[in-house]
Design a protein around this motif. Sequence first.
Motif, PDB file in Angstrom:
ATOM      1  N   TYR A 144      10.424  19.188  70.266  1.00 26.26           N
ATOM      2  CA  TYR A 144      10.642  20.265  69.584  1.00 26.26           C
ATOM      3  C   TYR A 144       9.842  21.599  70.455  1.00 26.26           C
ATOM      4  O   TYR A 144      11.058  22.478  70.937  1.00 26.26           O
TER       5      TYR A 144
ATOM      6  N   ARG B 104      13.340  14.808  62.235  1.00 28.25           N
ATOM      7  CA  ARG B 104      13.924  16.059  61.407  1.00 28.25           C
ATOM      8  C   ARG B 104      12.292  16.260  60.491  1.00 28.25           C
ATOM      9  O   ARG B 104      12.127  16.939  59.738  1.00 28.25           O
TER      10      ARG B 104
ATOM     11  N   SER C  83       9.600  17.603  62.051  1.00 24.87           N
ATOM     12  CA  SER C  83       9.371  18.681  62.555  1.00 24.87           C
ATOM     13  C   SER C  83       9.723  19.900  61.462  1.00 24.87           C
ATOM     14  O   SER C  83       9.031  21.008  60.690  1.00 24.87           O
ATOM     15  N   ARG C  84      10.258  19.733  59.949  1.00 24.20           N
ATOM     16  CA  ARG C  84       9.866  19.799  58.430  1.00 24.20           C
ATOM     17  C   ARG C  84       8.792  19.788  58.144  1.00 24.20           C
ATOM     18  O   ARG C  84       8.496  20.845  57.767  1.00 24.20           O
TER      19      ARG C  84
ATOM     20  N   GLU D 256       7.315  23.107  62.417  1.00 21.46           N
ATOM     21  CA  GLU D 256       7.541  24.058  61.964  1.00 21.46           C
ATOM     22  C   GLU D 256       6.843  25.619  60.846  1.00 21.46           C
ATOM     23  O   GLU D 256       6.297  26.110  61.863  1.00 21.46           O
TER      24      GLU D 256
ATOM     25  N   PHE E  38      22.747  25.193  65.215  1.00 23.79           N
ATOM     26  CA  PHE E  38      20.907  24.853  64.155  1.00 23.79           C
ATOM     27  C   PHE E  38      20.951  25.463  62.547  1.00 23.79           C
ATOM     28  O   PHE E  38      21.537  26.422  62.588  1.00 23.79           O
TER      29      PHE E  38
ATOM     30  N   GLY F 170      15.445  26.496  61.693  1.00 18.47           N
ATOM     31  CA  GLY F 170      15.885  25.935  62.692  1.00 18.47           C
ATOM     32  C   GLY F 170      15.440  26.705  64.201  1.00 18.47           C
ATOM     33  O   GLY F 170      15.171  26.753  65.493  1.00 18.47           O
TER      34      GLY F 170
ATOM     35  N   ARG G  80      12.638  28.411  67.004  1.00 24.26           N
ATOM     36  CA  ARG G  80      12.844  28.386  67.796  1.00 24.26           C
ATOM     37  C   ARG G  80      12.502  29.772  68.979  1.00 24.26           C
ATOM     38  O   ARG G  80      12.431  29.807  69.491  1.00 24.26           O
TER      39      ARG G  80
END
Length: 745
Positions: free
Chosen positions: A296, A323, A326-327, A331, A585, A589, A593
């Motif tokens: 990521y 995911r 990431s969540r 993030e 996305f 997300g 980025r």
Amino acid sequence: MSTRRGRCCVAGCNNPYNSLYLLPKSEPVKTKWINFVFEENVPSTLPKFVYVCSNHFTLDSFLNRAQYKAGFAKKLLLKDAAVPTVRDPAAHPEDSTSEQSQTRDVACQTDAKPLTKSAGTQLSMKTCHVRYRSSGVLRTDTFSDTDSLSPAAGLIFNTSTHIKWPSKRPRVELEEEDDEETLMDTSSVAAPEEQDYTFDPAETDTTLTETADMSAQASCSIHKTRKYIIYENCIMELFEVCPVCRRSCSVRSQSIGTFIRVEQLCKNCQYSRRWSSQPVLGSTPAGNLHISAAVYLCGASFCTFEKICSTMNLQLFKYDTFRRHSRLYVEPAIVHKWTHWQNETLDRLSERERVIVGGDMRADSPGHSAKFGSYTLMDLQTNSVVDIQLVQSNEVGGSCHMEKEGLERSLALLEARGVTLECIVTDRHPQIQKYLRERNINQFYDVGHIEKGITRKLENISKMKGCAKLRKWQRSIKNHIYWTASSSATGPERVAKWRSILNHVRNVHTHEDPHFPACLHPLKGSRDRNKWLVAGTQAFYKLEKVMTNTRILKDITKLSPHHQTSSLESFHSVILRFAPKNVVFPFLGLLCRLYLAALHYNENAGRAQATSSTGHPLFKVNFPKASKGQCTIKQVKTRPTFKYLDDLQDLIFEHVLVDPAPYMDAVLKIPTPPDLCAEYERPGEEEVISTLVSRFNHQLVGHQHICPDHLETHGEPSSPHRLESRHVPDGTGNPSASSRSARNL
């Protein structure tokens, strides 16, 4: 001092499992050994071999006691000046191998403060506990960090049980419970029957290879520890034979993503141990989380990385796990890092009197069908991104209104933080011009946008009949545009300089025409009269029409003389590495980025020019496609740095993973607009499937009748189209079409 076969010469020591050491060569130390072994009855003639076992040395007399206890060494090595002092030890360093039934738990080398030191595993027994019944009595050797090294302290013995393999497959209580688990059947490797049951594994002449920075690696953070790719057969070779009795063992393994755990049981001496390839942070294997964070944070595609791992048969977790990582962790760390950096930047800008910023929008797709628009505000004096606003088209009623909305949000943020703008440099967007004029904000135009538009028009004109001569003047006209913008002239004087190009192409240097000022450079003689344009010709008429356009003459007076938005264009090219336009996305997300791209750009925007070994600056020659064969020269910059990646990983593993609540609260405060499909009524699945027809025979899928000619679907009239009804969840529970594309990264 070497280890040999034999018996310990100390009276009363009959333990055959200890390592034996010959008398040292150093005479002072050798005398102490002899006095200890024979006490006061030293014989006049010593035996040929005098042995002393490890049972009679204190724990601090060994060089590799920690590696031996961890299972990485098969014999204990004495220090040069070690002297036996323990006459009747209660415990000794080799108790772990002197018993015929024992358990080893291989401790993690990266644990900061392990509760127990034991040989073998990178996971605690509690974390990877397997539910099984057991019977019998087993002795486990453990010792804490506070244990004394004196022989009187000894080791702490606990009672446990023999492992009995369960009839059902055990389950690892880890986070990736929905991942497909791989469990190998219990296997035994045949061992020769003529094994020496009194074989001492400590006597095997195997040297442990130790790196100089092993202690530093053990004390550093988990995510900073070096990692290696290990093949499965190489792992299983370590567990095929019992290290105590040298018999074959039953071995089973269980894997979750990149994590593997191996359990070994010797049915002969009941020796057992458990080894794991990674430490577990909470309920998450550290390697799995580290891969998710690395993919990521580097802006890579998980789909591409998954293909690479699949090609080389490297075990990897599923996309849903990526995911989830990431969540929950990645993030929130990105949002916190960017917010912290932005607050420091805005505080510095609020203290400056002269602030010049540039703004521009980047859409996620070309044309007027963009879903997202990211507006970037950059400090042109320091070449750093100050703010990024992500706008979704359904928030403002269409993609053509996203740029104005992004600018309004950015200026509102600067105003709230007390930043006073001197001017702003943008393109010539009509809505932006009107908004800034109403706000009484001084606006300048970027020269590159005007130059690009004029060059494109002249390129099209030069393709017309009788206008080919204009092609030779395009480079001069392009330089004239930048020369006019960089001059200190303003108002009518700048317009006069702009119009002088028309006399230049005619080689006119007099004021014979009051509408066109004289060319400002000195007269240059030329034998080729055909290269000059003649008034009244088609080429000169077209050029005059472009250069004297009413809007062009009005905008010439507002060209920015110093700062341009070329840095913003460079930043937009950096965004393509983190968020390519061919991938859709979700809102959060894409926003994260964009923050990553800004952090990368801000860290590397001010890189110096690279130099050769002799100290000369380096340049690179390029041939851009738009230049039609004309080369350009560029400076070669030094290699980029990635300190922001180290900071983000430290934040994830040392803070977010420990207490994710405050970081998640910051993410939840970000207003997220609904999906574009939320405003439409979603039909039933059966209804959509019933409209799925074949392109060739017009037969409904699942039915046998022919579709009538007058039946029209959602495509063009009398041209049925196949509809797609498959949806992939995007991690937030919304089965949207965008979530299918978001799986690519």
